[in-house]
Scaffold this motif. Structure first.
Motif, PDB file in Angstrom:
ATOM      1  N   ALA A 152      52.104  22.311  38.769  1.00 40.17           N
ATOM      2  CA  ALA A 152      52.748  23.284  39.656  1.00 40.17           C
ATOM      3  C   ALA A 152      52.875  24.644  38.982  1.00 40.17           C
ATOM      4  CB  ALA A 152      54.116  22.771  40.084  1.00 40.17           C
ATOM      5  N   ASP A 153      53.232  24.642  37.687  1.00 36.58           N
ATOM      6  CA  ASP A 153      53.380  25.907  36.976  1.00 36.58           C
ATOM      7  C   ASP A 153      52.044  26.638  36.871  1.00 36.58           C
ATOM      8  OD1 ASP A 153      56.037  25.376  36.694  1.00 36.58           O
ATOM      9  OD2 ASP A 153      55.884  24.625  34.635  1.00 36.58           O
ATOM     10  N   ILE A 154      50.975  25.877  36.548  1.00 38.56           N
ATOM     11  CA  ILE A 154      49.659  26.510  36.438  1.00 38.56           C
ATOM     12  C   ILE A 154      49.225  27.086  37.781  1.00 38.56           C
ATOM     13  CG2 ILE A 154      47.216  26.040  36.020  1.00 38.56           C
ATOM     14  CD1 ILE A 154      48.058  24.016  33.920  1.00 38.56           C
ATOM     15  N   ALA A 155      49.399  26.272  38.852  1.00 41.29           N
ATOM     16  CA  ALA A 155      49.013  26.758  40.182  1.00 41.29           C
ATOM     17  C   ALA A 155      49.841  27.974  40.583  1.00 41.29           C
ATOM     18  CB  ALA A 155      49.176  25.636  41.204  1.00 41.29           C
ATOM     19  N   HIS A 156      51.138  27.953  40.237  1.00 40.43           N
ATOM     20  CA  HIS A 156      52.000  29.085  40.577  1.00 40.43           C
ATOM     21  C   HIS A 156      51.574  30.334  39.818  1.00 40.43           C
ATOM     22  CE1 HIS A 156      55.610  31.036  42.065  1.00 40.43           C
ATOM     23  NE2 HIS A 156      55.832  31.492  40.827  1.00 40.43           N
ATOM     24  N   GLU A 157      51.230  30.168  38.535  1.00 38.13           N
ATOM     25  CA  GLU A 157      50.799  31.316  37.743  1.00 38.13           C
ATOM     26  C   GLU A 157      49.448  31.848  38.233  1.00 38.13           C
ATOM     27  OE1 GLU A 157      52.463  32.966  35.511  1.00 38.13           O
ATOM     28  OE2 GLU A 157      54.199  31.641  35.770  1.00 38.13           O
ATOM     29  N   LEU A 158      48.609  30.956  38.759  1.00 38.55           N
ATOM     30  CA  LEU A 158      47.298  31.397  39.248  1.00 38.55           C
ATOM     31  C   LEU A 158      47.382  32.107  40.588  1.00 38.55           C
ATOM     32  CD1 LEU A 158      45.001  28.336  38.403  1.00 38.55           C
ATOM     33  CD2 LEU A 158      44.902  30.623  37.384  1.00 38.55           C
ATOM     34  N   ARG A 159      48.479  31.866  41.317  1.00 39.12           N
ATOM     35  CA  ARG A 159      48.561  32.434  42.669  1.00 39.12           C
ATOM     36  C   ARG A 159      48.488  33.966  42.636  1.00 39.12           C
ATOM     37  NH1 ARG A 159      53.662  31.038  46.350  1.00 39.12           N
ATOM     38  NH2 ARG A 159      52.478  29.122  46.786  1.00 39.12           N
ATOM     39  N   THR A 160      49.240  34.581  41.729  1.00 41.04           N
ATOM     40  CA  THR A 160      49.273  36.056  41.693  1.00 41.04           C
ATOM     41  C   THR A 160      47.917  36.656  41.341  1.00 41.04           C
ATOM     42  OG1 THR A 160      51.633  36.023  41.143  1.00 41.04           O
ATOM     43  CG2 THR A 160      50.401  38.044  40.647  1.00 41.04           C
ATOM     44  N   PRO A 161      47.260  36.228  40.241  1.00 42.10           N
ATOM     45  CA  PRO A 161      45.946  36.838  39.950  1.00 42.10           C
ATOM     46  C   PRO A 161      44.895  36.523  41.015  1.00 42.10           C
ATOM     47  CG  PRO A 161      46.419  35.041  38.440  1.00 42.10           C
ATOM     48  CD  PRO A 161      47.688  35.325  39.166  1.00 42.10           C
ATOM     49  N   VAL A 162      44.955  35.331  41.621  1.00 46.08           N
ATOM     50  CA  VAL A 162      43.975  35.015  42.660  1.00 46.08           C
ATOM     51  C   VAL A 162      44.196  35.894  43.872  1.00 46.08           C
ATOM     52  CG1 VAL A 162      43.274  33.232  44.306  1.00 46.08           C
ATOM     53  CG2 VAL A 162      43.534  32.662  41.890  1.00 46.08           C
ATOM     54  N   THR A 163      45.473  36.106  44.238  1.00 51.65           N
ATOM     55  CA  THR A 163      45.761  37.015  45.354  1.00 51.65           C
ATOM     56  C   THR A 163      45.272  38.430  45.037  1.00 51.65           C
ATOM     57  OG1 THR A 163      47.703  35.711  45.937  1.00 51.65           O
ATOM     58  CG2 THR A 163      47.580  37.930  46.828  1.00 51.65           C
ATOM     59  N   LEU A 217      42.828  39.172  43.011  1.00 54.62           N
ATOM     60  CA  LEU A 217      41.373  39.127  43.031  1.00 54.62           C
ATOM     61  C   LEU A 217      40.846  39.224  44.459  1.00 54.62           C
ATOM     62  CD1 LEU A 217      38.653  38.687  41.580  1.00 54.62           C
ATOM     63  CD2 LEU A 217      39.069  36.210  41.795  1.00 54.62           C
ATOM     64  N   LEU A 218      41.519  38.507  45.378  1.00 57.61           N
ATOM     65  CA  LEU A 218      41.098  38.542  46.776  1.00 57.61           C
ATOM     66  C   LEU A 218      41.290  39.941  47.362  1.00 57.61           C
ATOM     67  CD1 LEU A 218      40.057  36.951  49.205  1.00 57.61           C
ATOM     68  CD2 LEU A 218      42.432  36.319  49.712  1.00 57.61           C
ATOM     69  N   THR A 219      42.409  40.584  47.031  1.00 56.04           N
ATOM     70  CA  THR A 219      42.668  41.944  47.525  1.00 56.04           C
ATOM     71  C   THR A 219      41.633  42.930  46.993  1.00 56.04           C
ATOM     72  OG1 THR A 219      45.038  41.451  47.631  1.00 56.04           O
ATOM     73  CG2 THR A 219      44.394  43.768  47.662  1.00 56.04           C
ATOM     74  N   LEU A 232      38.223  45.238  48.867  1.00 53.09           N
ATOM     75  CA  LEU A 232      38.003  46.677  48.740  1.00 53.09           C
ATOM     76  C   LEU A 232      36.575  47.006  48.322  1.00 53.09           C
ATOM     77  CD1 LEU A 232      41.341  47.693  46.943  1.00 53.09           C
ATOM     78  CD2 LEU A 232      40.785  47.836  49.389  1.00 53.09           C
ATOM     79  N   LEU A 233      35.784  45.984  48.010  1.00 58.39           N
ATOM     80  CA  LEU A 233      34.407  46.233  47.609  1.00 58.39           C
ATOM     81  C   LEU A 233      33.591  46.704  48.810  1.00 58.39           C
ATOM     82  CD1 LEU A 233      33.769  43.107  45.322  1.00 58.39           C
ATOM     83  CD2 LEU A 233      34.174  45.475  44.597  1.00 58.39           C
ATOM     84  N   PRO A 234      32.530  47.439  48.571  1.00 55.55           N
ATOM     85  CA  PRO A 234      31.679  47.906  49.690  1.00 55.55           C
ATOM     86  C   PRO A 234      31.016  46.721  50.376  1.00 55.55           C
ATOM     87  CG  PRO A 234      30.648  48.387  47.575  1.00 55.55           C
ATOM     88  CD  PRO A 234      32.040  47.936  47.263  1.00 55.55           C
ATOM     89  N   PRO A 235      30.805  46.814  51.692  1.00 55.41           N
ATOM     90  CA  PRO A 235      30.191  45.708  52.424  1.00 55.41           C
ATOM     91  C   PRO A 235      28.828  45.361  51.845  1.00 55.41           C
ATOM     92  CG  PRO A 235      31.084  47.335  53.927  1.00 55.41           C
ATOM     93  CD  PRO A 235      31.128  47.957  52.577  1.00 55.41           C
ATOM     94  N   GLY A 236      28.492  44.083  51.928  1.00 48.77           N
ATOM     95  CA  GLY A 236      27.204  43.629  51.430  1.00 48.77           C
ATOM     96  C   GLY A 236      27.264  42.144  51.084  1.00 48.77           C
ATOM     97  N   THR A 263      29.510  41.169  48.103  1.00 44.57           N
ATOM     98  CA  THR A 263      30.928  41.183  48.467  1.00 44.57           C
ATOM     99  C   THR A 263      31.311  39.935  49.245  1.00 44.57           C
ATOM    100  OG1 THR A 263      30.914  43.599  48.520  1.00 44.57           O
ATOM    101  CG2 THR A 263      32.696  42.494  49.691  1.00 44.57           C
ATOM    102  N   GLU A 264      30.436  39.504  50.149  1.00 43.56           N
ATOM    103  CA  GLU A 264      30.713  38.294  50.923  1.00 43.56           C
ATOM    104  C   GLU A 264      30.823  37.081  50.005  1.00 43.56           C
ATOM    105  OE1 GLU A 264      27.692  37.911  53.830  1.00 43.56           O
ATOM    106  OE2 GLU A 264      28.289  39.677  54.983  1.00 43.56           O
ATOM    107  N   LEU A 265      29.944  36.983  49.036  1.00 46.52           N
ATOM    108  CA  LEU A 265      30.003  35.848  48.105  1.00 46.52           C
ATOM    109  C   LEU A 265      31.291  35.859  47.298  1.00 46.52           C
ATOM    110  CD1 LEU A 265      26.295  35.805  46.807  1.00 46.52           C
ATOM    111  CD2 LEU A 265      27.376  34.245  48.441  1.00 46.52           C
ATOM    112  N   VAL A 266      31.686  37.039  46.803  1.00 42.25           N
ATOM    113  CA  VAL A 266      32.926  37.140  46.021  1.00 42.25           C
ATOM    114  C   VAL A 266      34.125  36.769  46.884  1.00 42.25           C
ATOM    115  CG1 VAL A 266      34.447  38.712  44.792  1.00 42.25           C
ATOM    116  CG2 VAL A 266      31.980  38.810  44.419  1.00 42.25           C
ATOM    117  N   LEU A 267      34.169  37.300  48.126  1.00 44.16           N
ATOM    118  CA  LEU A 267      35.281  36.981  49.022  1.00 44.16           C
ATOM    119  C   LEU A 267      35.335  35.479  49.325  1.00 44.16           C
ATOM    120  CD1 LEU A 267      35.236  39.930  51.595  1.00 44.16           C
ATOM    121  CD2 LEU A 267      37.100  39.324  50.032  1.00 44.16           C
TER     122      LEU A 267
END
Length: 449
Positions: free
Chosen positions: A233-244, A246-248, A252-256, A259-263
């Motif tokens: 739970a602690d690891i998943a909780h700590e990963l939530r912020t950087p993953v969020t 990363l998704l944000t 913001l990356l240019p369409p292409g 970008t779709e693969l990263v998203l």
């Protein structure tokens, strides 16, 4: 216990396992030992009594032959009843003793007949006085009565030993059955159960040592599982912020195509983190249902239509249930996602009373899932290919437990078809309880239940 998978023992082919209770084994052992001891003592007593009677008969014959010897020496003729001079039937062993100048007695046993008792003594002029008698009927009757008493006593000992074995074995067997029942409850996840308290009793024996060992193992295992759950739970909780983040950033990356693969990968990682957190919460057994009254068929129809309009929902019998709609929706969506990912269309949902069935027409569930239930981070097999992390059915089973429901899995096969015939589909069945769980997670009982 959550997180522990059970391995099925291989079938023992060509063997017939005979199951007997401990009380009967102990009773049989005591009865056998009692019978052996009774037979041995009976033989010893019988032989001792027979030898004693034969010794008495030999002493009596010896006294009589001595009296006959004195009378013969005084009168010159045998004048005692049963006394003979130079009897030709005198046994050779006895004759040899007498020829050595000794007075002697001899017992001749005959199969199926009473033993013969001889007494002989040498007299003047090289003659031999002898007395030949038989074992008396009175002695035979005494021996027969003794044998009868020994048989009755032996039977009494065996029966008493058997009864004692049943009594002792029954007490021990009850304690072991209570211990086994408590251990099974612990294996099912009821970690508050203690084997030591379940067996009870005043007298302490090895069963209490076993109970203490099982309780200690349960505590240690529970502590380890809780530590692993907290770490996850602690690891998943700590990963939530950087993953969020990363998704944000990916949005913001240019369409292409890059970008779709990263998203796509970022969204998959966020879903995985959320699923791991949910599994950790379910493993903690602290989740409680927020109950509402719903019409089950209408609820399932609306939720499935919103999820996938192409899925057919058939309401066989409508019913009103008290449950947690959010958790029920989570279970339903996970079953539908599993059917879509691993099975083949058409996917069918059936509502009948308090029972919801989700069926696909794919290759069926893997055998290990049918045998052991859902297991996290295990998905796909040679029979039911797919991808993912195996958390969908694990979460569905955990949410079903919170609802007090039961989730089962089976494969659809042609009637009478053997197991090697491929399945014609997989069916997941959710059985909602008749009574909703309380705030403590337990289920109320009606009066008289």
């Amino acid at each position: 216990m959550p997180g522990i998978s059970r391995r099925l023992l291989p079938e023992r082919l060509g063997r017939a396992d005979i199951r007997t209770g401990l009380r009967w084994k102990l009773s049989a052992a005591i009865a056998l030992v009692g019978a052996l001891v009774a037979v041995a003592l009976s033989l010893v007593v019988h032989n001792a009594a027979r030898v004693s009677m034969l010794d008495s008969a030999r002493d009596l014959a010896d006294e009589r032959v001595q009296i006959a010897q004195r009378n013969f020496e005084l009168s010159g003729r045998p004048n005692f009843p049963g006394i003979r001079i130079d009897d030709p039937e005198l046994p050779s062993e006895l004759r040899e003793k007498v020829e050595q100048g000794r007075r002697a007695t001899y017992v001749a046993d005959h199969t199926g007949k009473l033993p013969d008792i001889w007494a002989a003594v040498p007299v003047k002029d090289g003659h031999v006085l002898s007395l030949h008698t038989h074992f008396t009927d009175r002695s035979t009757n005494i021996l027969n009565d003794l044998d009868q008493a020994l048989v009755i006593g032996s039977i009494t000992v065996v029966l008493g030993g058997s009864a004692l074995g049943v009594l002792i074995g029954g007490q021990l067997s009850r304690r072991l059955r209570k211990a086994a029942t408590a251990a099974n409850q612990v294996a099912k996840g009821e970690t508050d159960v203690r084997v030591q308290d379940a067996i009870g009793g005043v007298v302490r024996d090895e069963t209490d040592d076993l109970a203490r060992a099982v309780d200690a193992m349960t505590d240690a295992l529970q502590q380890r599982l809780e530590a692993e759950r907290r770490v996850t739970a602690d690891i998943a909780h700590e990963l939530r912020t950087p993953v969020t983040g990363l998704l944000t950033a990916a949005e913001l990356l240019p369409p292409g195509r890059p970008t779709e693969l990263v998203l796509d990968r970022a969204k998959a990682m966020r879903t995985l983190v959320e699923d791991v957190l949910e599994v950790a919460r379910l493993d903690g057994a602290s989740e409680r249902a927020e109950l509402q009254d719903i019409v089950l068929g209408e609820f399932v129809t609306r939720r499935v239509a919103a999820k996938d309009p192409d899925i057919e929902v058939r309401v066989v019998h409508e019913s009103e249930v008290t449950t947690d709609p959010r958790r029920l929706e989570r279970v339903l969506f996970n079953l539908l996602a599993n059917a879509a990912r691993h099975g083949r269309p058409p996917i069918e949902v059936t509502v009948e009373g308090r029972v919801i069935r989700v069926r696909d027409h794919g290759p069926g569930f893997p055998e290990d899932l049918l045998a052991e239930g859902p297991s996290r981070f295990r998905t796909g097999s040679r029979d039911r290919a797919g991808h993912g992390h195996g958390l969908g059915l694990t979460i569905a089973a955990g949410q079903a437990r919170v609802l007090g429901a039961r989730l089962t899995f089976r494969n659809v096969r042609p009637a009478g078809a053997p197991k090697h015939i491929p399945a014609e589909g997989a069916v997941a069945v959710l059985w909602l309880p008749e009574h909703a769980p309380t705030n403590t997670g337990s289920h109320p009982l009606l009066p008289g239940q």
